[in-house]
Design a protein around this motif. Structure first.
Motif, PDB file in Angstrom:
ATOM      1  N   LYS A 123       0.811  -1.293  -0.026  1.00  0.00           N
ATOM      2  CA  LYS A 123       0.145   0.063   0.032  1.00  0.00           C
ATOM      3  C   LYS A 123       0.890   1.363   0.053  1.00  0.00           C
ATOM      4  O   LYS A 123       1.740   1.474   1.134  1.00  0.00           O
ATOM      5  CB  LYS A 123      -1.055  -0.130   1.151  1.00  0.00           C
ATOM      6  N   GLY A 124       0.743   1.993  -1.049  1.00  0.00           N
ATOM      7  CA  GLY A 124       1.754   3.030  -1.291  1.00  0.00           C
ATOM      8  C   GLY A 124       2.893   2.920  -2.398  1.00  0.00           C
ATOM      9  O   GLY A 124       3.728   3.928  -2.121  1.00  0.00           O
ATOM     10  N   TYR A 125       3.043   1.847  -2.766  1.00  0.00           N
ATOM     11  CA  TYR A 125       4.219   1.615  -3.717  1.00  0.00           C
ATOM     12  C   TYR A 125       4.294   2.707  -4.797  1.00  0.00           C
ATOM     13  O   TYR A 125       5.397   2.959  -5.206  1.00  0.00           O
ATOM     14  CB  TYR A 125       3.925   0.061  -4.254  1.00  0.00           C
ATOM     15  N   ASP A 126       3.035   2.997  -5.245  1.00  0.00           N
ATOM     16  CA  ASP A 126       3.374   4.332  -6.259  1.00  0.00           C
ATOM     17  C   ASP A 126       3.403   5.584  -5.850  1.00  0.00           C
ATOM     18  O   ASP A 126       3.251   6.651  -6.512  1.00  0.00           O
ATOM     19  CB  ASP A 126       1.860   4.105  -7.312  1.00  0.00           C
ATOM     20  N   ARG A 127       3.466   5.728  -4.525  1.00  0.00           N
ATOM     21  CA  ARG A 127       3.780   7.278  -3.859  1.00  0.00           C
ATOM     22  C   ARG A 127       4.994   7.347  -3.831  1.00  0.00           C
ATOM     23  O   ARG A 127       5.756   6.621  -3.033  1.00  0.00           O
ATOM     24  CB  ARG A 127       3.016   7.137  -2.371  1.00  0.00           C
ATOM     25  N   LEU A 128       5.507   8.189  -4.656  1.00  0.00           N
ATOM     26  CA  LEU A 128       6.744   8.537  -5.093  1.00  0.00           C
ATOM     27  C   LEU A 128       7.388   9.751  -4.529  1.00  0.00           C
ATOM     28  O   LEU A 128       6.648  10.983  -4.454  1.00  0.00           O
ATOM     29  CB  LEU A 128       7.019   8.507  -6.577  1.00  0.00           C
ATOM     30  N   LEU A 129       8.765   9.853  -3.755  1.00  0.00           N
ATOM     31  CA  LEU A 129       9.066  11.084  -3.345  1.00  0.00           C
ATOM     32  C   LEU A 129      10.740  11.114  -4.054  1.00  0.00           C
ATOM     33  O   LEU A 129      11.232   9.818  -4.384  1.00  0.00           O
ATOM     34  CB  LEU A 129       9.067  11.360  -1.735  1.00  0.00           C
ATOM     35  N   GLY A 130      11.373  12.269  -4.042  1.00  0.00           N
ATOM     36  CA  GLY A 130      12.614  12.185  -4.882  1.00  0.00           C
ATOM     37  C   GLY A 130      13.735  12.475  -3.993  1.00  0.00           C
ATOM     38  O   GLY A 130      14.771  12.958  -4.302  1.00  0.00           O
ATOM     39  N   GLY A 131      13.826  11.539  -2.793  1.00  0.00           N
ATOM     40  CA  GLY A 131      15.444  11.569  -2.247  1.00  0.00           C
ATOM     41  C   GLY A 131      15.177  11.082  -0.760  1.00  0.00           C
ATOM     42  O   GLY A 131      14.243  10.854  -0.418  1.00  0.00           O
ATOM     43  N   HIS A 132      16.139  10.653  -0.173  1.00  0.00           N
ATOM     44  CA  HIS A 132      16.386   9.959   0.958  1.00  0.00           C
ATOM     45  C   HIS A 132      15.667  10.926   2.299  1.00  0.00           C
ATOM     46  O   HIS A 132      14.772  10.399   2.871  1.00  0.00           O
ATOM     47  CB  HIS A 132      17.862   9.459   1.621  1.00  0.00           C
ATOM     48  N   LEU A 133      16.069  12.057   2.223  1.00  0.00           N
ATOM     49  CA  LEU A 133      15.630  13.126   3.249  1.00  0.00           C
ATOM     50  C   LEU A 133      13.954  13.336   2.828  1.00  0.00           C
ATOM     51  O   LEU A 133      13.622  13.375   4.008  1.00  0.00           O
ATOM     52  CB  LEU A 133      16.225  14.244   3.209  1.00  0.00           C
ATOM     53  N   GLN A 134      13.386  13.286   1.834  1.00  0.00           N
ATOM     54  CA  GLN A 134      12.131  13.645   1.426  1.00  0.00           C
ATOM     55  C   GLN A 134      11.349  12.286   2.287  1.00  0.00           C
ATOM     56  O   GLN A 134      10.310  12.607   2.674  1.00  0.00           O
ATOM     57  CB  GLN A 134      11.907  13.909   0.282  1.00  0.00           C
ATOM     58  N   VAL A 135      11.842  11.060   1.815  1.00  0.00           N
ATOM     59  CA  VAL A 135      11.203  10.099   2.295  1.00  0.00           C
ATOM     60  C   VAL A 135      10.999   9.970   3.963  1.00  0.00           C
ATOM     61  O   VAL A 135      10.181   9.604   4.408  1.00  0.00           O
ATOM     62  CB  VAL A 135      11.833   8.747   1.766  1.00  0.00           C
ATOM     63  N   ALA A 136      12.124  10.145   4.431  1.00  0.00           N
ATOM     64  CA  ALA A 136      12.409  10.240   5.804  1.00  0.00           C
ATOM     65  C   ALA A 136      11.441  11.262   6.644  1.00  0.00           C
ATOM     66  O   ALA A 136      10.930  11.201   7.554  1.00  0.00           O
ATOM     67  CB  ALA A 136      13.950  10.634   6.463  1.00  0.00           C
ATOM     68  N   GLN A 137      11.393  12.395   5.978  1.00  0.00           N
ATOM     69  CA  GLN A 137      10.528  13.519   6.408  1.00  0.00           C
ATOM     70  C   GLN A 137       8.933  13.235   6.356  1.00  0.00           C
ATOM     71  O   GLN A 137       8.182  13.444   7.194  1.00  0.00           O
ATOM     72  CB  GLN A 137      10.530  14.707   5.516  1.00  0.00           C
ATOM     73  N   ALA A 138       8.580  12.164   5.276  1.00  0.00           N
ATOM     74  CA  ALA A 138       7.351  11.911   5.166  1.00  0.00           C
ATOM     75  C   ALA A 138       6.898  10.996   6.457  1.00  0.00           C
ATOM     76  O   ALA A 138       5.840  10.983   6.912  1.00  0.00           O
ATOM     77  CB  ALA A 138       6.870  11.297   3.845  1.00  0.00           C
ATOM     78  N   VAL A 139       7.762  10.027   6.687  1.00  0.00           N
ATOM     79  CA  VAL A 139       7.708   9.201   7.826  1.00  0.00           C
ATOM     80  C   VAL A 139       7.658   9.916   9.091  1.00  0.00           C
ATOM     81  O   VAL A 139       7.208   9.799   9.991  1.00  0.00           O
ATOM     82  CB  VAL A 139       8.971   7.967   7.782  1.00  0.00           C
ATOM     83  N   ALA A 140       8.477  10.837   9.377  1.00  0.00           N
ATOM     84  CA  ALA A 140       8.786  11.535  10.561  1.00  0.00           C
ATOM     85  C   ALA A 140       7.266  12.591  10.675  1.00  0.00           C
ATOM     86  O   ALA A 140       6.864  12.538  11.793  1.00  0.00           O
ATOM     87  CB  ALA A 140       9.750  12.546  10.580  1.00  0.00           C
TER      88      ALA A 140
END
Length: 511
Positions: A416-433
């Protein structure tokens, strides 16, 4: 019939007279009053002030007689004025040709007729005027680009002195409107006015007005769409100017100083041209590149390494297009069982390249502190209660996830969310935080920076790739020397998840 001696001030006198009498509310014979001013007007009854404006405008155009006398639309005169030639002496406009003496408007009682008259009589003159105006506007624009602007600190100085605009204007011998325009930067002061203002405020002229530092304007193409951002990083790659917009979705773009601003397809440099030309453009996704940039700047004054966020595949493609000096990648080829080199061969079409190790880094799941979803292996992100956020195609983290899901026999459609895309390590970590996702694949350093729990999945080699001909450039030697330096290795290792023992090691030279 309407006649006049055509003195330049007659129209002003007429308007002032009519306004004054109309304010008094008198029922007057306007012509009788105008005759007292030395004007001769026919017919005898002109009862609207707009007609006097029309007459004055037509006389300003050079008409000595006008037929008929009654005009009901001031736009007619404005249309006729647009058809007029500018006077050689800089005065009022003049009608072209034989129509200077007598303007026979006949049935021109509305704007449509006036436009038809204008097109029929003076179309060629109008075209010449428009062409000359465009040339003048172009020369003025070029001169404006070359001339430095004037910055004003006048308002701040006045506030410090506690003076109001009217008080300062009286002391400086200027009008309040002029002072307001100077404070807003809409006007430039003469030498006398600047000196008077400085004396009235008890300061130096340089504290009130100074030349704005205008950067040089250059033409260049954008390596990627601007997407609303005007701030760019720029440099010269193989003799060609290249510009990369600072992405609005990148958390670090706000604190990254730009080299230039994008305006109308051109770049206005914010730094000296020679400094921007010395930039090293490095494309990649690992946050550790910011540490390398800082160490290079500290060790060599004036040398700047600009980190441009991009996935590993996008970084190699950017290098192939000549949009970067260096590309960073961490891509694992399963068939060759080798990191990066096979991808470099395919992307750079067997061009001579140098591959140097940046560091070995840990990649894994970034999850909320305490790991409340108990995510420990790839199969766990396929649970219905887990929201995932993914990297874009071509990213090393995306390829790692796909490889682990295939090994675990988990279809991507189950995530669930495989197609939700972000453009960098920091952006992905920010979304989780922020709680927008429960998990995402990032480098350990990104998870640590956002205070997240980290579940390790793999260790990958992150390499730097650059053309072999560029390896003789002093900037390349400085970068590699920094990678081998003890200070860089210690700082990078302190971020967490980096093994720097082989940093600066030559992997291979291709072909």
């Amino acid at each position: 019939m309407l006649e006049s001696e055509r003195r330049p001030h007659d129209g002003l006198k007429a308007r002032a007279f009519v306004r004054r009498r109309l304010r008094l509310g008198d029922r007057i014979d306007v012509v009788a009053g105008l005759r007292s001013l030395g004007l001769v007007l026919r017919p005898a009854r002109i009862v609207r002030l707009v007609q006097i404006r029309v007459a004055h405008q037509l006389f300003a155009l050079g008409a000595s007689a006008v037929r008929p006398a009654r005009f009901v639309d001031l736009r007619l005169v404005l249309a006729l004025r647009r058809a007029a030639l500018p006077a050689a002496d800089g005065g009022a406009a003049r009608l072209p040709g034989a129509h200077t003496a007598v303007l026979d408007v006949g049935h021109a009682t509305n704007l449509r007729t006036a436009r038809a008259w204008r097109c029929r009589r003076v179309s060629s003159v109008q075209a010449d005027c428009a062409r000359q105006e465009r040339l003048t506007r172009g020369r003025r624009a070029r001169d404006t680009l070359r001339m430095p602007g004037l910055e004003s600190g006048l308002r701040r100085a006045r506030h410090r002195s506690g003076l109001k605009q009217a008080e300062l204007a009286v002391r400086a011998g200027i009008s309040r409107q002029t002072l307001s325009a100077l404070e807003a930067g809409r006007a430039q002061p003469s030498t006398a006015i600047a000196l008077n203002l400085a004396r009235a405020l008890g300061c130096r002229v340089e504290e009130l007005f100074w030349l704005r530092e205008e950067g040089e304007v250059i033409r260049t193409g954008l390596a990627s769409p601007a997407r609303g951002s005007r701030r760019v990083l720029a440099g010269r790659v193989a003799g060609r100017w290249v510009a990369h917009p600072l992405r609005l979705d990148d958390p670090l773009s706000v604190i990254t100083p730009a080299d230039a601003l994008l305006a109308r397809g051109r770049l206005r440099l914010l730094r000296p041209r020679e400094s921007v030309e010395a930039n090293v453009l490095i494309s990649g996704c690992d946050p550790g590149l910011a540490v390398l940039a800082g160490r290079v700047a500290d060790r060599w004054a004036g040398q700047r390494l600009c980190w441009i966020g991009a996935s590993s595949a996008a970084a190699l493609a950017s290098l192939a297009r000549g949009e970067a000096h260096v590309a960073g990648a961490h891509l694992f080829d399963e068939s060759a069982r080798e990191f990066n080199v096979p991808f470099v061969r395919r992307a750079l079409a067997n061009r001579p390249m140098v591959v140097v190790t940046f560091a070995h880094l840990e990649e894994g799941f970034a999850v909320a502190p305490g790991n409340p979803r108990r995510i420990r292996k790839p199969e766990d992100i396929a649970r219905p209660d887990v929201r995932f956020v993914n990297r874009e195609p071509g990213a090393g983290a995306r390829r790692l996830l796909d490889r682990l899901l295939r090994k675990a026999k988990v279809p991507t459609s189950a995530v669930k969310g495989y197609d939700r895309l972000l453009g960098g390590h920091l952006q992905v970590a920010q979304a989780v935080a922020m709680g927008a996702a429960d998990a995402g694949v990032v480098a350990r350093s990104a998870a640590v920076a956002h205070g997240l729990h980290f579940v390790p999945l793999s260790e990958e080699r992150f390499d730097l790739v650059f053309p072999k001909e560029w390896s003789g450039d002093p900037r390349a030697a400085r970068m590699v020397e920094t990678l081998e330096g003890r200070a860089f290795r210690r700082e990078l290792a302190s971020l967490g998840g980096y093994d720097t023992r082989q940093s600066g090691h030559l992997v291979t030279e291709l072909p």
